[in-house]
Each structure stands twice: as structure tokens, then as C-alpha cells.
Design a protein around this motif. Structure first.
Motif, short mmCIF file in Angstrom:
data_model
loop_
_atom_site.label_atom_id
_atom_site.label_comp_id
_atom_site.label_asym_id
_atom_site.label_seq_id
_atom_site.Cartn_x
_atom_site.Cartn_y
_atom_site.Cartn_z
N ALA B 613 0.85 -1.19 0.00
CA ALA B 613 0.00 0.00 0.00
C ALA B 613 0.88 1.23 0.00
CB ALA B 613 -0.91 0.01 1.23
N ARG B 619 -5.25 7.24 4.56
CA ARG B 619 -5.65 6.20 3.62
C ARG B 619 -5.01 4.88 3.98
NH1 ARG B 619 -4.43 7.38 -2.44
NH2 ARG B 619 -3.67 5.22 -2.38
N VAL B 620 -3.73 4.94 4.31
CA VAL B 620 -3.00 3.71 4.62
C VAL B 620 -3.56 3.04 5.86
CG1 VAL B 620 -0.79 2.88 5.48
CG2 VAL B 620 -0.87 4.31 3.44
N ASP B 623 -6.63 1.08 5.28
CA ASP B 623 -6.53 -0.01 4.30
C ASP B 623 -6.60 -1.36 5.01
OD1 ASP B 623 -5.70 -1.86 2.41
OD2 ASP B 623 -4.42 -0.39 1.39
N ALA B 625 -5.83 -4.27 3.99
CA ALA B 625 -4.65 -5.09 3.73
C ALA B 625 -3.55 -4.76 4.73
CB ALA B 625 -4.16 -4.87 2.31
N VAL B 626 -3.48 -3.47 5.11
CA VAL B 626 -2.46 -3.05 6.07
C VAL B 626 -2.77 -3.63 7.44
CG1 VAL B 626 -1.41 -1.07 7.21
CG2 VAL B 626 -1.99 -0.96 4.77
#
Lengths: 295, 648, 236
Positions: B613, B619-620, B623, B625-626
Motif C-alpha cells: 500500500a 488512507r494507509v 486499508d 490489507a495493512v
């Protein structure tokens, strides 16, 4: 061709002694990271023991086991008196500590015996030769090679088959992990010095048989050869130390036989030069065991 | 002392070449010379007073001591500054000693000892002074070759290979001296001067002693000497600041060999003859013990060691040979006899070495220097400098690591990972343990070479460039596990980085050393050793040191590791101000998401060797996935290669 | 069984662990989770005796064992599977196992070897291979088996899933569950928090050297903001 075969046997005989010394140095380096410049003192000490026994009329059958026993005790004694206090110290400190031991032992003999050369008889068979297929070999070389091979096999069994051997090899690879398995660091280090002393004791028997004499500074040459052989083989690698010892012995004999007469006296100098070159181009020796620096 | 520096930091003016050589005229030239004069006066005065009091053979004792002092100073210049343990310096002495003897001894005498010397050397005779020059040149020639070899072997503090190479040198010279009898006469035919031709006056010894004292101190304070000491403390950190340790080590080696060579000629000239034994193991031991006992890292230590060991040897020699008594009662026939006998001086040397290694490995005075002490006492307490306004950021530059792949023997630590950072922004790099963050930074800074991929700043390609050259190009890093030059002071730590910046990127405005130290909040501690700092201050010092290298980009590897939450938050401010004070972009790795999101303009997330990412902190953080990468999840959907934990 | 009270450990001036307290009861599986650098490995190292604590105490089975050397801790019944496994690559698989049983009497050692074969069948195929040739998953199994050879009453594992491929991570967690079902007492450091909370009876969250949360897996997961507790964004 004949000459070459004889040179090789001669070189292996010499190399055997270096290999035993180098192996002892590598064993200690493995567990303590100590490059032991005092290793040759075991030969000095046993040399005087051999001399004292000789004065009392002992034969080599008595002297040889005595030398072996004294070497083990002396090796463990030096650890107790000096090296145990610098465990874990920086390399700089460790190396200089071993130098300190070297000089104290040398000076002690200077004080309590004398600076002069002390002679004792070599075994009667030392210069005998045996002829085989048109070649003539020194019996002494063959005995040295034979005994060394037996010693190396026994050492290898000790390292492979016994719990102490396992602990020693594991400690050499990762000292803390071995402690986590319950290995007692104190015992492993003491055992390593005992093993190293025994190997040096066997080397000492042959070294003294051939030399037939001792002086306070007698340990320097064998120490140097042992250290260099261990380094050439890649410090910490036991197999490398043995290979390094034989390689050094062979290199010496072959060089001496091949160098022009004018500089034949410089054999040792040439060997040192070659070793310096080796370390310039392969700082880790032949067998590299060092691990990459972590950041 | 702050004033005279202010002028020269702003622009490369005429004083630039001076400052390139010595950082501070008063501290680094005048005081060392003054201090050397004082030490010289004390040593020589004490020696002469002893001769006047005792008389007899003490004259030769003091002469020998002064020559030993020169040799030990020579040894200190190399061992002390570089940390490389050399056993071979007395070997250089042997080369110089023989060169001197062969050149200076009269042909008639040489015809007796070495009638068949090669190159017609038997018939050569030059004046002693010319012979000294020849001896130094010959020793230097060998030193250059040995120095190249040492550099090739990766010599550094504690390196075994370097010690072996130098030990081999000692033995090679001894073998040549003992066995090339046509040239040297060997053991049996010592080359000797005629009686009356030897050194009569002590003046040359005194001149050389003073000269080498001054030279050694000036070298230690010089830019080169300081960089050598930084590399001694931490080779990798020095390289990451742009120092190439090999060149400093070579400089130290050559200077030390000059000093040792001259000492050797004096020794030969004073003794009147030379044999292989004169420059072998015993003299190596003696000089090494002197250096170690006094303190190998300082010239004051070298001198203290020389005096202590000389006195101890003389005392033990007398006890051993001249008989002794305590309170008027002779001890002959008592158990004391057992101790006081021949060989005692050698036991003393061995025990001194052993005892100091076990109990006090840094010697009596450690790294204390007389002139530094005087300078601190005689310099008015400086006030912290005003911080100067941040410079205009130069033209914006781009750091790019593109498609970096690293394989460690079959394990893929990074697979086509990359990042971009502009010199005006702060970029964060996060990821779980083992994700490859440190590997990526190691690739960017040249410590690990990538299997594939490209690293560049602006138009300069830095792929597969050595660490110190990457630092010189403006990319400077800090280390996760703190790599300070621990026995240098706070100020000296910063100064080392500052020198490299001054040398390799001289243009542009940047803060002075003192301003950097003050800005880091370390002004009060500036004369303390880095090792004495607490953790937070150590981290701040590391940041200040990196900033002093005037980087275009700062790479910070886990700057808050080991810090509490509050300390981490305070670090945000410091990183920001430090970066803006030198106009650098920042790439920061951290595990602490609070810190990273607080400081970064943009964030890259690395997991299992790949970037999963990228974007703004908000935003991170949102996320999924993070979150999965961080917490691990049963439905681990991220398809990547399988790296092994290669980070430390 | 294990009681840690106010444990603080420093590396030089770095406090890697501050005033940490936790307990592990007999037969419990306790997780220790937290991000990289949180002090988990330091805590394990301190309990095992590799690091000396600056303050605080460690009690095991009602004995004060604070500051005991690693080999003494092992004899007391606490074994650690260290981070990065640290198996002896110069030794063969069986040699690694025998060394792990250095403290057990020789007769029991052979029984234990049989037990390990049963528990880790894949190791038997590699019995005399040098441990350096094992894959990451096999190496992790060997590291755990090696620790079990001392018959520990408390088994600690530091990041057993680190650097393993997802399928092997499954194997490791199955193994933990398996050991748990046999009544073993386990203290496991894991970064893979969700997986760990599945198998653990209880867990502690460590961040910046301090214990910041404690509870059963459901309690911690139920808080909903585990991610924030975990990485500390709550304070940012």
C-alpha cells in the motif's frame, strides 16, 4: 618423483604436528573467540617436564604419557588463572591477554631454570628409516602421521558421539542458544581447554622427541605455526584447522626443497609472506565461517 | 571559539583549505603544540634529574627510555587512532634499522661482516643524516605495500586478518635479517659501528622526540585523525557518514612508520650495532606493553606507559641482580630470594600486560590528553550559538529506489519493492517484523547490493555504489541499533559528519557544529562521551550527527525504537526541525504507527518483501490489507513470495 | 506457575522493557502480542536468563528465579524456543535433538526421541541431515522439538511463525493447538495477533516496552480497536 614422495611424507609428518596444534587453537577460538597466542607455552612447559623426567632417568615410555597429562592440566590451569577473567571481552583484550600468558610462562622458566638450552635424549629410533619400493622414509614421520590420524579419528568420535562433543560444537556455533538448551558454559569452556591441551600434549611429545631440547622461548615457533595453520584454515572451522596444518607442513617442506639454494634459508620467511598474501586476499582464511555484519 | 568558525561555515572562503586540514586553530594546533612542549619538558626534565641524582648507568637508561618513547609514540599513531592491533611495527623498525646500519657503517667494517653484500652495498657510505633519510624512505616504501594489503583485507578495529598480516611482516623481516647473511650479517656477524662512531650527543634524540610528540598530537586532532578515530569506533557508521576508512588508516600508517623508522635508526646508532634480535619479539612486547599500560588511545598514555614500564623494569632488574634489603635488613636466604632473581623484569612485563588486560584494558589514562584538558580549563565557557534560520531548500531532488529485488541465498527478502521521495517531503516506511524494511534501507545506502533494481538521486545513479560514496552524494542514514562513535565526545561525533559534508558538498548554507549540537538540545553535554548519554539523548545525537553531514536525504531506521509513546511524539518535532534546518528530505522507517502517521506526508507499507500500500497516512491506516499485514489474519490473502526473516 | 512482577530490562541506556508484569498458570496457553520493537523478545530473553533484569522479579513454581543463568532456568523447567529458531546448522537433526536433551538422563532421552518422531513425523525423514539444509518450516519444528527434549514444564516460544510461508504458519499454529491440547503450559510471543488469539487462553499486549492490555482472546478482539491498541494510533 621419488623425491616428491619423500617430501610429501616429510611434509605430512610436520603437518601432523601443526594440525594438532591448530585444532586445539580452533577449539578454543570456537567457544571463546580467543586467538590463543599462549598455546605454544604448553610445549615449553612439557619440555621442561620432559627434561626433569629425563634427568631422573625416565624413558620416553614414561615421559610421553607424562607430557600428555601435564599438557591437559596446564591448559586447564591457564584458563582458570587468566582466560576465565576475560571471557566475553573484546578481541583486542583477548589476544593481548594470551600474549601476556605467553610472556609470563617464558619468563618464569627464565627465572627458575635458566636461559640456557636444556638437552635430553631423543628416542633411539628417531633417525631410522624404512625402505619401501625404492623409497626411504623416516620411521618417525610414519609414526607421527599414524598417531595423528588415530588422534584425529578419536577427536572426531568425541565431537560426534559424546554429549560433550555435541555441546562443544553447538557452543561454537551459537553460545547463547547452547546455554538455552541447558549447556553449562563453564564446563564447555573448561572441557575445550582440556581437549585443546590433550591435542597439544600429543603434538608436544613428537615436537620434543625431534627437538631433544627446550628453552624458555621454545614455545614461540610451534605456537606461531599452530596459529597460522588455524588461521589459514579459517578460524573456528575445526576441519579447516586440520587442513591448514597439513597444508602448512607440506608447503614448508616443498618450498624448502624447491627454493634456489641461495634463499633456501628463507623458507620460513617465504611461508610467512604467502600467509600474509592469503590474508590480504582472503581475510577469512580458506574456509570462511564469519557471518555477515548485521545492521 | 564559536566566533572563528562562524565566518567559514557560510561559504568556501580562503580559510577553507585550512579548515579542511585542522578544524580549530587554537584547539587543534596551538594547544597540542603547547601540550607537547609541556609533556616533553616533564619527561626529559624528569629523566635528566634522575641521571643527575643517581648517576652511573642511569644515563644509558634514560637515553634508552627516550628512544623507546619515540617508538611507542609511533605505535600509538597507528594503533591508537585506527584501533587495528599491529604486531608488525617493530618489523618496520628492523627494515629501517638495517637500512641505516648498512648505509652508515664504514666500508672497512662492512668488508669484515658483509663482504659480499648485493648491489655493491659494501662500498657505500653516507653520513648518518642521509642514512636516516634512506632508512625512512625504505621503510615507507614497504609501508605503502603493507598498507595497501591491510586496506584490501578490510582492516578495522579488532580485525584478526590485519593482526596476522602485521605479525607476518615482523617474522618476514626477522627471517630475512637472520638468514640473508650476505646483506645483514645475520645472527653471527652483527653489523656494528666502530667505537667512537656511535651516537654521542642526546640532542638528536630530544629533537626527534619533540617532533614526533607534536606530529602525533597534530595528526590526532587533524581532520584525518578524527575521521580515523571515528572509523575506529564504528567502521560502518563512519562509512555511512561518507568516511572512507582506508585512506585515513593509510595516513596513520605512513606517519607512524616514519616515526618508528627514525626511532629505529636512533636505537641502532645508540647501541652501536644491529642484530636480528634487536627488532623482534622482545622489543615488540616491550613497546606494546608500554602503550597498553599507559593507554593506547592517547599520547599522554603512551608517555605514561613508557615511564611506568621503564621504571618497573629498572626496579625489578635491580632487585633481581643487585641484591636488596628492606628497612636495613638483608633478605638474602629468605623466601624473597625466590622472587628476586634473574628474569624478574620479563615476568614484570608479562604480568603488566596480563594484569592490565584483565583489570584495566584501556590503560592508566585511557584517552586523556594533556592539551585537551588544558584547553577545556583555559577556555571561557561558550554560550550556545543562535540557531540560524533554515536555508532556502535548494532545487528539489528525487530519491528513487525502483523495483528492488534482493535474494539472500535462495530467500527473496525483497521482490520488486521500491519507493520515491522528494527532497521536500517526509516519507514513512512501515511493515511488520520481517517485511524487508531494513533490507530496503540497506540497499539504498549501499550496505547490501540488490539482485535487481536501481537506486538514484536526481540524475545520479547510485546502484551498487560503496556506502561512503553514497553518503558523499548526500544520502545519510541512522541505524536502528544506535551506532555512535561511543568514546568520542558529543561534539566530536557531530564534527566528523560535518567534515565530510564540508569536504564533499562545500557549497550552500548550513548550520555550524555548535548550532547543530545546541539545536539537538545537547549543548550542556557536548564534552561528554557519547557512551555516557542516556537513550533519548543518544537518539538525538545520532540525528544531529546525520544532519551535520548536510544530507539531501536523511534515512532514519527506527528512530523511536525503545522509546516510550511520549518520547516518540517529541521525536516528531525534532526530526522535522532537523530536516528543515539542513533542507533535507526524510525517509523514515518505524514500527510505531502513531509516530509514522504523525510525521509522514506519505507512507509506504511493506509486507513480505513487497509494497502492499502507498498513500497518505489516513488512507494507509484505513486499508484493510495493512491491518491484515499487521495483525495477521486467517484469511491471509496477500500473494507474495516467501521471504525469511532476514532483518535483525 | 510463572509470575513476572515489575520487570525492567535495559541495554546500556535503553529500557527495552519497563515494569512489565504478567502471570502464566499451569496448563495455560498465554499469548504475548505487540508490534515489532515492543520488547517481547527482551521479555522472553529476560525470563530465560539471557538478559539480566535491572528491576523486578521472576518467580517460577513459587521459587524466586530472578537473574538465573539460562542453563539453570532450563533445569528449573523453563525452555525457550528463541527468535529466528537458532538451530545448530553444523549439527544434524538428531544431534540437535540430543543436545536439546542434554539435561535429561540418557534413558529418557531415547524415549523422548521416539516421542518427537511421533509429534514431528517430517523430521524423521531428515534425521541425519545437517540442520542447515532444513526448510524454514522444518527448522521451526526442529527448534520446538529440541526445546521439548528437556521436558520443560513451561515452554516459551518467540515468534514461531516469523518468516514462514502462510501454509507453514498454519502448521505452526496447529502445532501450538496440539501442544495445548496435551496440557502443555505455553507462553508464546507472536506478531500474528489474530491467529494467536485463536489458540491462546489469554494474551497480553506489549507496546514500547510496556504491557498495555490483557485479556482473553475474545475480550481483546471484542474491544474492536485492537489495531489501535496494537500499533498505538490512538495516541497519535
Amino acid at each position: 618423483m621419488t623425491e616428491l614422495a619423500q617430501n610429501i611424507v616429510d611434509g605430512l609428518g610436520r603437518g601432523s604436528i601443526y594440525a594438532l596444534l591448530a585444532l586445539g587453537i580452533a577449539v578454543i577460538f570456537g567457544v571463546m573467540h580467543l586467538l590463543n597466542f599462549a598455546h605454544g607455552e604448553l610445549i615449553t612447559i612439557t619440555g621442561y617436564v620432559a627434561y626433569a623426567a629425563f634427568l631422573r632417568g625416565a624413558s620416553w615410555f614414561v615421559i610421553a604419557p607424562l607430557v600428555l597429562g601435564v599438557a591437559v592440566v596446564a591448559s586447564m590451569g591457564i584458563e582458570q588463572v587468566a582466560f576465565r577473567w576475560v571471557r566475553g571481552a573484546p578481541d583486542f583484550t583477548l589476544v593481548l591477554t594470551s600474549f601476556g600468558v605467553h610472556f609470563v610462562v617464558e619468563a618464569a622458566f627464565l627465572m627458575y631454570v635458566s636461559a640456557s638450552v636444556k638437552n635430553f635424549n631423543r628416542p633411539g629410533w628417531i633417525a631410522d628409516t624404512v625402505d619401501a619400493g625404492g623409497l626411504s622414509f623416516e620411521i618417525f614421520d610414519l609414526v607421527v602421521i599414524g598417531v595423528t590420524l588415530v588422534t584425529l579419528v578419536l577427536t572426531s568420535l568425541l565431537l560426534q558421539r559424546t554429549m560433550f562433543g555435541l555441546a562443544l560444537r553447538a557452543s561454537a556455533e551459537d553460545f547463547d542458544a547452547a546455554r538455552l538448551m541447558g549447556v553449562r558454559s563453564d564446563r564447555v569452556i573448561r572441557g575445550a581447554f582440556a581437549l585443546s591441551g590433550a591435542l597439544a600434549g600429543i603434538a608436544a611429545i613428537f615436537w620434543l622427541m625431534r627437538a631433544g631440547q627446550t628453552t624458555p622461548g621454545a614455545g614461540i615457533t610451534p605456537m606461531l605455526k599452530g596459529v597460522l595453520a588455524a588461521l589459514v584454515g579459517g578460524l573456528g572451522s575445526l576441519r579447516g584447522a586440520v587442513i591448514g596444518g597439513f597444508a602448512l607442513g607440506l608447503a614448508e617442506v616443498l618450498l624448502r626443497a624447491r627454493l634456489p639454494d641461495a634463499i633456501a634459508g628463507l623458507t620460513d620467511g617465504v611461508v610467512f609472506l604467502l600467509i600474509a598474501l592469503l590474508f590480504i586476499f582472503r581475510p577469512g582464511g580458506f574456509v570462511t565461517v564469519s557471518h555477515a555484519e548485521r545492521v | 571559539m564559536a566566533d572563528d568558525r562562524a565566518g567559514r561555515t557560510t561559504a568556501p572562503g580562503p580559510a577553507h583549505w585550512v579548515s579542511g586540514l585542522v578544524p580549530d586553530l587554537r584547539r587543534d594546533v596551538l594547544f597540542p603544540i603547547g601540550g607537547s612542549l609541556v609533556s616533553f619538558a616533564v619527561l626529559v626534565g624528569g629523566g635528566l634529574a634522575y641521571v643527575a641524582l643517581v648517576g652511573g648507568s642511569s644515563d644509558r637508561l634514560v637515553t634508552a627510555m627516550l628512544i623507546d618513547a619515540i617508538a611507542v609514540i609511533g605505535l600509538q599513531i597507528y594503533i591508537g587512532n585506527t584501533g587495528v592491533l599491529s604486531f608488525g611495527h617493530i618489523g618496520f623498525g628492523a627494515i629501517a634499522g638495517y637500512a641505516f646500519a648498512i648505509a652508515a657503517i664504514s666500508p672497512e667494517r662492512k668488508a669484515r661482516w658483509i663482504p659480499d653484500a648485493p648491489f655493491g652495498l659494501t662500498d657505500v657510505q653516507v653520513s648518518p643524516l642521509v642514512a636516516v633519510v634512506i632508512a625512512v624512505v625504505v621503510a615507507l616504501a614497504v609501508a605503502v605495500i603493507v598498507g595497501i594489503g591491510l586496506a584490501r583485507s578490510g582492516a578495522r578495529s579488532g580485525a584478526v586478518a590485519a593482526s596476522v598480516i602485521t605479525l607476518a611482516l615482523l617474522f618476514v623481516t626477522h627471517e630475512v635479517a637472520a638468514n640473508w647473511t650476505d646483506l645483514t650479517g645475520g645472527d653471527r656477524a652483527p653489523l656494528s659501528f666502530a667505537i667512537g662512531e656511535t651516537l654521542e650527543s642526546r640532542a638528536p634524540i630530544l629533537a626527534v622526540l619533540l617532533g614526533s610528540l607534536v606530529a602525533a598530537r597534530l595528526f590526532a586532532q587533524s581532520r584525518t585523525g578524527r575521521l580515523a578515530k571515528a572509523a575506529r569506533e564504528d567502521n560502518l557508521a563512519a562509512r555511512a557518514m561518507g568516511v572512507d576508512p582506508a585512506s585515513q588508516q593509510m595516513a596513520a600508517l605512513l606517519l607512524s612508520v616514519v616515526v618508528i623508522a627514525i626511532a629505529a635508526t636512533l636505537r641502532v646508532y645508540e647501541i652501536g650495532s644491529v642484530t636480528p634480535r634487536v627488532f623482534f619479539f622482545e622489543y615488540t612486547l616491550l613497546t606494546l606493553v608500554m602503550l597498553i599500560v599507559g593507554g593506547r588511545r592517547s599520547i599522554a598514555g603512551a608517555l605514561v606507559g613508557v615511564v611506568v614500564i621503564t621504571a618497573g623494569r629498572e626496579l625489578t632488574r635491580r632487585l633481581a641482580t643487585d641484591g636488596y634489603e628492606v628497612a636495613g635488613v638483608g633478605l638474602d636466604g629468605t623466601p624473597a630470594d625466590w622472587v628476586f632473581r634473574e628474569g624478574l623484569p620479563t615476568v614484570f612485563l608479562g604480568l603488566a600486560m596480563l594484569g592490565f588486560m584483565i583489570l584495566r584494558p584501556n590503560g592508566l589514562v585511557d584517552d586523556w590528553e594533556l592539551d585537551e584538558w588544558l584547553h577545556r580549563r583555559l577556555t571561557a565557557e561558550a554560550r550556545p550559538p543562535e540557531t540560524q534560520p533554515a536555508p532556502d531548500a535548494g532545487p528539489s531532488r528525487l530519491l528513487e529506489a525502483d523495483a528492488i529485488t534482493v535474494d539472500f541465498g535462495g530467500f527473496r527478502a525483497l521482490s520488486a519493492a521500491g519507493l520515491r521521495a522528494d527532497s521536500g517531503e517526509i516519507v514513512g516506511l512501515i511493515g511488520p517484523n520481517g517485511a524487508g524494511k531494513t533490507t530496503l534501507v540497506n540497499v539504498i545506502t549501499g550496505i547490501v547490493f540488490a539482485t535487481e533494481g536501481r537506486v538514484s538521486i536526481g540524475s545520479t545513479d547510485l546502484t551498487r555504489t560503496p556506502t561512503h560514496e553514497i553518503a558523499r552524494a548526500g544520502l545519510v542514514r541512522t541505524f536502528q541499533n544506535l551506532r555512535l562513535f561511543s568514546s568520542l565526545t558529543v561534539r566530536q561525533n557531530v564534527e566528523v559528519a560535518w567534515f565530510t559534508a564540508e569536504r564533499y558538498r562545500p557549497d550552500g548554507l548550513r548550520p555550524t557544529v555548535d548550532q547543530l549540537v545546541a539545536a539537538a538540545g545537547l549543548w550542556e553535554q557536548r564534552h561528554r562521551r557519547a557512551a555516557e548519554l542516556d537513550y533519548g539523548n543518544s537518539r538525538r545525537l545520532e540525528l544531529a550527527r546525520a544532519a551535520a553531514a548536510a544530507p539531501t536525504f536523511l534515512l532514519l531506521d527506527e528512530p523511536t525504537s525503545g522509546m516510550s509513546d511520549q518520547e516518540s511524539l517529541a521525536m516528531i518535532e525534532q526530526v522535522r526541525t532537523t530536516a528543515s534546518s539542513v533542507g533535507a528530505g526524510v525517509v523514515v522507517i518505524d514500527h510505531d504507527l502513531g509516530f509514522i502517521t504523525g510525521i509522514s506526508d506519505r507512507i509506504y507499507v511493506l509486507d513480505r518483501g513487497a509494497v502492499i500500500a502507498e498513500g497518505s497516512p489516513d488512507r494507509v491506516q484505513a486499508d484493510p490489507a495493512v491491518q491484515a499485514a499487521y495483525l495477521g489474519s486467517a484469511a491471509d490473502s496477500i500473494e507474495t513470495q516467501q521471504p525469511r526473516g532476514v532483518e535483525s | 506457575m510463572l509470575e513476572i512482577d515489575g520487570l525492567t530490562t535495559r541495554y546500556g541506556s535503553i529500557s527495552a522493557l519497563r515494569d512489565a508484569s504478567l502471570t502464566v498458570g499451569s496448563g495455560e496457553v498465554v499469548g504475548l502480542i505487540g508490534p515489532n520493537g515492543a520488547g517481547k523478545t527482551t521479555l522472553m530473553g529476560t525470563i530465560a536468563g539471557l538478559l539480566k533484569p535491572a528491576a523486578g522479579s521472576v518467580r517460577f513454581e513459587d521459587r524466586n528465579v530472578t537473574g538465573w543463568a539460562p542453563d539453570r532456568m532450563l533445569r528449573a523447567g523453563v525452555a525457550l524456543v528463541p527468535e529466528h529458531r537458532r538451530i545448530f546448522t553444523d549439527l544434524s537433526v538428531v544431534e540437535n535433538l540430543r543436545l536439546g536433551g542434554v539435561t535429561t538422563p540418557p534413558r529418557e532421552r531415547s524415549e523422548l526421541l521416539d516421542e518427537m518422531v511421533e509429534l514431528f513425523p517430517s523430521l524423521e525423514e531428515r534425521w541425519t541431515t545437517s540442520a542447515g539444509y532444513l526448510s524454514g518450516g522444518e527448522a521451526q519444528q526442529l527448534a520446538i522439538a529440541r526445546a521439548l527434549m528437556s521436558r520443560p514444564r513451561l515452554l516459551m516460544m518467540d515468534e514461531p511463525s516469523l518468516g514462514l510461508a502462510p501454509v507453514l504458519v498454519d502448521v505452526v499454529f496447529e502445532l501450538i493447538a496440539n501442544l495445548a491440547s496435551r496440557g502443555r503450559t505455553l507462553l508464546v510471543v507472536e506478531q500474528n495477533a489474530t491467529r494467536m488469539l485463536d489458540v491462546a487462553d489469554r494474551a497480553y499486549v506489549l507496546r514500547s516496552g510496556e504491557v498495555v492490555a490483557e485479556g482473553t482472546g475474545d475480550e481483546l478482539l471484542g474491544q474492536g480497536d485492537l489495531f489501535e491498541t496494537f500499533v498505538g494510533t490512538g495516541n497519535g
